[in-house]
Design a protein around this motif. Structure first.
Motif, PDB file in Angstrom:
ATOM      1  N   ARG A  84      24.547  26.285 102.267  1.00 23.35           N
ATOM      2  CA  ARG A  84      25.882  26.336 102.865  1.00 23.35           C
ATOM      3  C   ARG A  84      26.653  25.036 102.653  1.00 23.35           C
ATOM      4  NH1 ARG A  84      25.783  30.934 105.818  1.00 23.35           N
ATOM      5  NH2 ARG A  84      23.799  31.619 106.640  1.00 23.35           N
ATOM      6  N   SER A  85      26.090  24.089 101.894  1.00 23.85           N
ATOM      7  CA  SER A  85      26.778  22.818 101.683  1.00 23.85           C
ATOM      8  C   SER A  85      28.052  23.045 100.872  1.00 23.85           C
ATOM      9  CB  SER A  85      25.863  21.817 100.968  1.00 23.85           C
ATOM     10  OG  SER A  85      25.631  22.223  99.633  1.00 23.85           O
ATOM     11  N   PRO A  86      29.093  22.256 101.129  1.00 19.32           N
ATOM     12  CA  PRO A  86      30.363  22.460 100.421  1.00 19.32           C
ATOM     13  C   PRO A  86      30.228  22.421  98.894  1.00 19.32           C
ATOM     14  CG  PRO A  86      30.677  20.957 102.255  1.00 19.32           C
ATOM     15  CD  PRO A  86      29.196  21.206 102.136  1.00 19.32           C
ATOM     16  N   ALA A  87      29.444  21.507  98.379  1.00 22.50           N
ATOM     17  CA  ALA A  87      29.304  21.369  96.923  1.00 22.50           C
ATOM     18  C   ALA A  87      28.231  22.292  96.339  1.00 22.50           C
ATOM     19  CB  ALA A  87      28.975  19.919  96.568  1.00 22.50           C
ATOM     20  N   GLY A  88      27.416  22.913  97.198  1.00 19.51           N
ATOM     21  CA  GLY A  88      26.363  23.796  96.706  1.00 19.51           C
ATOM     22  C   GLY A  88      25.244  23.064  96.004  1.00 19.51           C
ATOM     23  N   ARG A  97      23.875  30.835  95.612  1.00 21.33           N
ATOM     24  CA  ARG A  97      23.731  29.965  96.796  1.00 21.33           C
ATOM     25  C   ARG A  97      22.369  30.160  97.467  1.00 21.33           C
ATOM     26  NH1 ARG A  97      27.494  26.152  99.040  1.00 21.33           N
ATOM     27  NH2 ARG A  97      29.272  26.208  97.647  1.00 21.33           N
ATOM     28  N   LEU A  98      21.669  31.244  97.129  1.00 14.01           N
ATOM     29  CA  LEU A  98      20.324  31.452  97.653  1.00 14.01           C
ATOM     30  C   LEU A  98      19.381  30.702  96.732  1.00 14.01           C
ATOM     31  CD1 LEU A  98      18.786  32.817  99.953  1.00 14.01           C
ATOM     32  CD2 LEU A  98      18.411  34.756  98.423  1.00 14.01           C
TER      33      LEU A  98
END
Length: 168
Positions: A140-144, A124-125
């Motif tokens: 931090r988006s739901p779908a990444g 996610r980074l």
């Protein structure tokens, strides 16, 4: 920018190191005593810190699906120089990752990556896809699937470029 918030946990250190260089302006906070102090590194560690920073940036670009912006030492090679040991506290049984004799910054980064792997947050980074940015951010988006560090700045610029290209 309001939408840029620090990465969770120890990933904040990785994010902070990558973001010591502003690609657009060329400003490198590692070139200052204050900038190095914020990361707890000395001037002697500066060349290795910069090498590590660019290897991390290349990996974060890969997390976002983009090739590195230039050739770098693979992150795995650098992290292999910082083996970690599991240290267990005899009093309460708590366990932490401890460096097995490597540079302090490299060891802290290796521990941060390991902790993020266990937590499932490492990928996610990411690094912003904008060529003039490549700023590290935590998706931090739901779908990444976020592509830019800031939708208001880098995202808006990219969309405007695409719009102008269609108009032209």
């Amino acid at each position: 920018m309001s939408e840029r918030s620090a990465a969770p946990g120890s990933l904040a250190l990785v994010e902070a190191l990558v973001n010591t260089l502003d690609i657009e302006t060329g400003a490198d906070s590692l070139g200052t005593a204050d900038g190095r102090a914020r990361l707890g590194i000395g001037e002697a560690e500066l060349p290795r810190a910069r090498e590590l920073r660019e290897s991390l940036r290349a990996t974060l670009l890969a997390h976002a699906g983009h090739p590195p912006h230039h050739e770098v030492t693979p992150l795995g090679e650098l992290l292999a120089q910082a083996p970690l040991l599991v240290a267990v506290d005899d009093r309460d049984g708590s366990a932490t990752l401890a460096p097995a004799d490597a540079s302090p910054l490299l060891s802290r980064i290796a521990a941060a990556v390991a902790e993020a792997l266990v937590a499932g947050t490492w990928t996610r980074l990411k690094a912003c896809e904008a060529d003039t940015c490549h700023w590290a951010y935590y998706d931090r988006s739901p779908a990444g699937r976020r592509r830019w560090c800031s939708m208001q700045v880098c995202g808006a610029r990219a969309k405007m470029r695409r719009y102008r290209a269609k108009e032209g």
